[in-house]
Design an enzyme around this catalytic site. Sequence first.
Site, short mmCIF file in Angstrom:
data_model
loop_
_atom_site.label_atom_id
_atom_site.label_comp_id
_atom_site.label_asym_id
_atom_site.label_seq_id
_atom_site.Cartn_x
_atom_site.Cartn_y
_atom_site.Cartn_z
N VAL A 11 0.79 -1.07 -0.26
CA VAL A 11 0.17 -0.12 -0.05
C VAL A 11 0.90 1.21 0.01
CG1 VAL A 11 -1.58 1.43 1.30
CG2 VAL A 11 -2.01 -1.32 1.17
N ASN A 211 -14.81 -4.95 1.99
CA ASN A 211 -13.89 -6.49 1.67
C ASN A 211 -14.68 -7.69 2.01
OD1 ASN A 211 -11.81 -5.41 0.36
ND2 ASN A 211 -10.53 -5.32 2.08
N CYS A 263 -5.78 -9.06 1.92
CA CYS A 263 -6.95 -8.27 2.34
C CYS A 263 -7.95 -9.05 2.89
CB CYS A 263 -7.29 -7.30 1.63
SG CYS A 263 -6.24 -5.96 1.21
#
Length: 443
Positions: A11, A211, A263
């Site tokens: 990220v 998510n 994730c």
Amino acid sequence: MKICMIGAGYVGLVSAACFSDFGWTVNCVDNDPSRLAALKAGQSPIYEPGLEALMERNVKAGRLVFTDDLKTAVADADVVFLAVGTPMRRGDGYADLSYVFSAVEEAAQYLNGFTVITTKSTVPVGTSREIERRLKAKRPDADVAICSNPEFLREGSAIQDFTHPDRVLVGTDDPRARDVMERLYKPLALRGSPVMFVERESAELAKYAANAFLALKISFINEIADVCEAVGADVQEVASAIGKDRRIGDKFLHPGPGYGGSCFPKDVSALVRTAREARAPVSIIEQVERVNHERKLAMAVRIEAAAGGSVRGKTIAILGVTFKPNTDDMRDAPSLLIVPMLQERGATVRACDPQGRRQAEPMLPGVTWCESADEAADGADALVIVTEWNEYRALDLEAIKSRMAGSTIVDLRNVLDPEAVRELGITYTGIGRGKYSAGQKAG
């Protein structure tokens, strides 16, 4: 604007490179000497299409600097991003925030003038306020505002996602911070990407909720695929039909061996824990977590069945080991369960992956690594597609068959044309494809 990006992981590195491409000056700070040396040499520690070229362009322009000098980077910054890891904590599945709080503690001593400190890492609800509390305790004189700015990047298309997002989400209750973040993201706003300002808790929860919903969608279509096999329907047709409904959409309706990556697994787990602590359990999401784990285990059983009921003494060719294509990420990849199960049941495994070998080799001992699908197929009794790399969609099936000892293909991603495979006399097993799900052979 001057930005300090703490953390040069996935990220942090993508964000730093993209922000510098907007014209901002970015100091990307990392304390790993080997990673820092690679970055300074122009080498990305992760595989992401287009990232090294983006880094090179902005390093040459002087807008992107890789450093371990946190003091200077923080003191000069208008915005300090926290982009350190928040891995799943052993024992309870909660997000480990030790790296976040450590970064905050260290950076606090160097704050100079009004500074916006923003979490880019995925963090549980309430983390921004806890950061604020810790900063006030350590530096009561500091003029700071704490924001939440979660990322919504997909590995393999992260640069496109950053530069052309569906939305930018910023959680803040400070007017000055809002002004700074509006300036920061003005290049995107000019392109028509909406910048949404919400409460910090809303921003933190939205990341987990997004998510978890996508993980739910994947698990849903995987279970529908099993129903398709039982009743003779084709999940590709079912997914296409329901995906045309705008209320549902066609994204993430592709059956396979279960989700993985950096994730979904940890964010689903963290949301489950957060909800339970808040006494508002998310039972549907808890079920998603269980279904996904069992899905991966079931894939090894499926391969065994397609190979004639046993893999003992047989050679299995595995095409693709990363959790998805266009990345070298092995975190929670289905192959990490499938391959060891096949080995435990007596199989010899030959594998290849366009980018994943370096990460996968130490995680999958006993595997024979090959440079291509053709090489992996040599002497194989069955060939299994685990990751849908584009090059596996156009395999030379005649060449593959001529190299194999057997004539079985198990397509866990439904990337091949069943009829084309059958015409070559190859037994084909797909996922949820009705008559093509039980290993039907031509002739």
